[in-house]
Design a protein around this motif. Structure first.
Motif, PDB file in Angstrom:
ATOM      1  N   GLY A  11      22.894  38.244  10.728  1.00 25.02           N
ATOM      2  CA  GLY A  11      23.433  37.073  11.416  1.00 25.02           C
ATOM      3  C   GLY A  11      24.773  37.292  12.087  1.00 25.02           C
ATOM      4  O   GLY A  11      25.421  36.323  12.500  1.00 25.02           O
ATOM      5  N   ILE A  12      25.212  38.548  12.217  1.00 25.72           N
ATOM      6  CA  ILE A  12      26.476  38.843  12.904  1.00 25.72           C
ATOM      7  C   ILE A  12      26.181  39.794  14.069  1.00 25.72           C
ATOM      8  O   ILE A  12      25.626  40.879  13.876  1.00 25.72           O
ATOM      9  N   TYR A  13      26.526  39.353  15.248  1.00 22.27           N
ATOM     10  CA  TYR A  13      26.184  40.079  16.472  1.00 22.27           C
ATOM     11  C   TYR A  13      27.438  40.624  17.145  1.00 22.27           C
ATOM     12  O   TYR A  13      28.494  39.992  17.136  1.00 22.27           O
ATOM     13  N   ARG A  14      27.274  41.801  17.731  1.00 20.16           N
ATOM     14  CA  ARG A  14      28.355  42.464  18.468  1.00 20.16           C
ATOM     15  C   ARG A  14      28.023  42.422  19.952  1.00 20.16           C
ATOM     16  O   ARG A  14      26.944  42.854  20.363  1.00 20.16           O
ATOM     17  N   LEU A  15      28.948  41.881  20.738  1.00 20.53           N
ATOM     18  CA  LEU A  15      28.822  41.882  22.194  1.00 20.53           C
ATOM     19  C   LEU A  15      29.786  42.945  22.690  1.00 20.53           C
ATOM     20  O   LEU A  15      30.999  42.803  22.536  1.00 20.53           O
ATOM     21  N   SER A  16      29.283  43.987  23.267  1.00 17.45           N
ATOM     22  CA  SER A  16      30.115  45.159  23.566  1.00 17.45           C
ATOM     23  C   SER A  16      30.100  45.493  25.049  1.00 17.45           C
ATOM     24  O   SER A  16      29.031  45.710  25.634  1.00 17.45           O
ATOM     25  N   THR A  17      31.284  45.536  25.628  1.00 15.84           N
ATOM     26  CA  THR A  17      31.423  45.910  27.037  1.00 15.84           C
ATOM     27  C   THR A  17      32.166  47.233  27.110  1.00 15.84           C
ATOM     28  O   THR A  17      33.274  47.365  26.580  1.00 15.84           O
ATOM     29  N   TYR A  18      31.550  48.186  27.756  1.00 12.38           N
ATOM     30  CA  TYR A  18      32.116  49.537  27.871  1.00 12.38           C
ATOM     31  C   TYR A  18      32.816  49.676  29.221  1.00 12.38           C
ATOM     32  O   TYR A  18      32.234  49.349  30.267  1.00 12.38           O
ATOM     33  N   ALA A  23      40.916  55.456  29.497  1.00  8.96           N
ATOM     34  CA  ALA A  23      40.933  56.698  28.720  1.00  8.96           C
ATOM     35  C   ALA A  23      39.712  57.568  29.002  1.00  8.96           C
ATOM     36  O   ALA A  23      38.978  57.959  28.079  1.00  8.96           O
ATOM     37  N   PRO A  24      39.435  57.871  30.291  1.00 15.26           N
ATOM     38  CA  PRO A  24      38.300  58.745  30.602  1.00 15.26           C
ATOM     39  C   PRO A  24      38.535  60.153  30.053  1.00 15.26           C
ATOM     40  O   PRO A  24      39.692  60.534  29.866  1.00 15.26           O
ATOM     41  N   PRO A  25      37.528  60.961  29.774  1.00  8.99           N
ATOM     42  CA  PRO A  25      36.126  60.643  30.057  1.00  8.99           C
ATOM     43  C   PRO A  25      35.438  59.838  28.958  1.00  8.99           C
ATOM     44  O   PRO A  25      34.309  59.395  29.157  1.00  8.99           O
ATOM     45  N   ALA A  26      36.104  59.653  27.806  1.00 10.64           N
ATOM     46  CA  ALA A  26      35.394  58.981  26.704  1.00 10.64           C
ATOM     47  C   ALA A  26      35.144  57.502  27.018  1.00 10.64           C
ATOM     48  O   ALA A  26      34.105  56.956  26.687  1.00 10.64           O
ATOM     49  N   GLY A  27      36.137  56.849  27.671  1.00 10.40           N
ATOM     50  CA  GLY A  27      36.016  55.421  27.925  1.00 10.40           C
ATOM     51  C   GLY A  27      36.334  54.602  26.685  1.00 10.40           C
ATOM     52  O   GLY A  27      36.693  55.140  25.623  1.00 10.40           O
ATOM     53  N   GLN A 164      39.305  53.044  18.565  1.00 11.08           N
ATOM     54  CA  GLN A 164      38.928  54.404  18.973  1.00 11.08           C
ATOM     55  C   GLN A 164      38.235  54.401  20.329  1.00 11.08           C
ATOM     56  O   GLN A 164      37.788  53.362  20.802  1.00 11.08           O
ATOM     57  N   LEU A 165      38.191  55.576  20.925  1.00 14.60           N
ATOM     58  CA  LEU A 165      37.565  55.749  22.236  1.00 14.60           C
ATOM     59  C   LEU A 165      36.050  55.889  22.071  1.00 14.60           C
ATOM     60  O   LEU A 165      35.534  56.029  20.972  1.00 14.60           O
ATOM     61  N   GLY A 166      35.362  55.882  23.230  1.00 15.87           N
ATOM     62  CA  GLY A 166      33.947  56.253  23.230  1.00 15.87           C
ATOM     63  C   GLY A 166      33.011  55.081  23.055  1.00 15.87           C
ATOM     64  O   GLY A 166      33.412  53.958  22.750  1.00 15.87           O
ATOM     65  N   ASN A 167      31.723  55.391  23.293  1.00 18.47           N
ATOM     66  CA  ASN A 167      30.704  54.343  23.326  1.00 18.47           C
ATOM     67  C   ASN A 167      29.351  54.900  22.911  1.00 18.47           C
ATOM     68  O   ASN A 167      28.331  54.505  23.431  1.00 18.47           O
ATOM     69  N   ASP A 168      29.349  55.840  21.956  1.00 21.10           N
ATOM     70  CA  ASP A 168      28.073  56.495  21.693  1.00 21.10           C
ATOM     71  C   ASP A 168      27.188  55.738  20.711  1.00 21.10           C
ATOM     72  O   ASP A 168      25.993  55.966  20.662  1.00 21.10           O
ATOM     73  N   MET A 214      37.052  46.071  16.923  1.00 18.80           N
ATOM     74  CA  MET A 214      37.123  45.504  18.269  1.00 18.80           C
ATOM     75  C   MET A 214      36.941  46.580  19.339  1.00 18.80           C
ATOM     76  O   MET A 214      36.391  46.307  20.405  1.00 18.80           O
ATOM     77  N   HIS A 215      37.443  47.762  19.068  1.00 19.15           N
ATOM     78  CA  HIS A 215      37.351  48.860  20.038  1.00 19.15           C
ATOM     79  C   HIS A 215      36.748  50.067  19.320  1.00 19.15           C
ATOM     80  O   HIS A 215      37.473  50.847  18.697  1.00 19.15           O
ATOM     81  N   GLY A 216      35.443  50.192  19.391  1.00 18.60           N
ATOM     82  CA  GLY A 216      34.765  51.286  18.711  1.00 18.60           C
ATOM     83  C   GLY A 216      33.464  50.778  18.133  1.00 18.60           C
ATOM     84  O   GLY A 216      33.114  49.602  18.283  1.00 18.60           O
TER      85      GLY A 216
END
Ligand code: FE2
Ligand code: FE2
Length: 250
Positions: A11-18, A23-27, A164-168, A214-216
């Motif tokens: 019941g807990i959802y993450r809305l994630s915008t990359y 901070a390229p290239p990781a983003g 942290q960086l990245g979006n994998d 929040m970021h990661g």
């Protein structure tokens, strides 16, 4: 840009915008969390300029006008920039934040009167979901800083902690401490203060099973161990900063 939606705990959802340009290239990711219940809550409003992305993402889960609570970790654009847009989109919603944040910012900034939360206050969301507000002043930054803990799932919505960086990955059982230490080295976003280690160790006592960053990625596993390791790193940084300052003193 697109906003991904995933369920990170029951019941807990993450809305994630990359955003690949940060901070390229990781983003870098900006994540909001939605806790479902009779009175759904969103933690972080997202940036004002990302409002339409997040509204469209939320509408894949619930009609946005069903939101009842809008909460966040501290007063900063990514945490609460779209607060008034959400208050307009969800006429039954109330912003909820700590007493300091309401006194310093929200009583003026919010288009409707906010609910002031004291340390330890709980909002009952219904259907078994309850979130506890925990004051974490100046940790990782902001006088008004706090986190939310959803008790039924053991989910700590820890805001900028562990940034942290990245979006994998949306959800990981891997290491979130090493990448957080690396990002702190890059951004130096935390407000090092003598109580920081203690504040983060107090969160470890909750023994969270999920950490909602929040970021990661979100983290599933031994949240207490991760928080203690992060606290140790903050203690190390503080000692080094004090030694540096002493060495630089005239
Ligand atoms: Fe922040
Ligand atoms: Fe943030």
């Amino acid at each position: 840009m697109e906003t991904r939606v995933s369920e990170i705990a029951d019941g807990i959802y993450r809305l994630s915008t990359y955003v690949p340009d940060i901070a390229p290239p990781a983003g870098f990711t900006f994540n909001q969390f939605v806790v479902l219940g009779d009175e759904p809550l969103m933690f972080h409003t997202g940036l004002r300029k990302m409002f339409s992305l997040n509204r469209d993402a939320l509408s894949r889960i619930i009609p946005p006008e069903r939101l009842r609570w809008i909460a966040f970790g501290h007063f900063e654009a990514d945490e609460c920039g779209a607060m008034n847009e959400w208050l307009a989109a969800a006429p039954q919603a109330t912003a909820a934040h700590g007493r300091v944040g309401c006194m310093v910012s929200l009583n003026d900034f919010a288009d409707r009167t906010p609910r002031e939360l004291s340390d330890g206050d709980v909002i009952e969301l219904g259907r078994g979901k309850r979130v506890r507000f925990i004051d974490t002043p100046h940790t990782p930054h902001g006088w008004d800083a706090g986190v939310l803990y959803e008790e039924s799932t053991g989910t700590l919505m820890c805001g900028d902690l562990f940034t942290q960086l990245g979006n994998d990955r949306d959800l990981t059982e891997g290491d979130v401490v090493g990448p957080a230490i690396a990002a702190e080295d890059i951004f130096k976003y935390s407000c090092l203060n003598p109580r920081m280690g203690m504040t983060v160790r107090a969160l470890a006592k909750l023994a969270p099973r999920t950490l909602a960053l929040m970021h990661g990625p979100s983290f599933s596993g031994d949240g207490a161990a991760a928080l203690r390791a992060l606290a140790d790193d903050y203690d190390r940084r503080l000692s080094e900063a004090l030694a540096d300052a002493a060495g630089a003193a005239p």
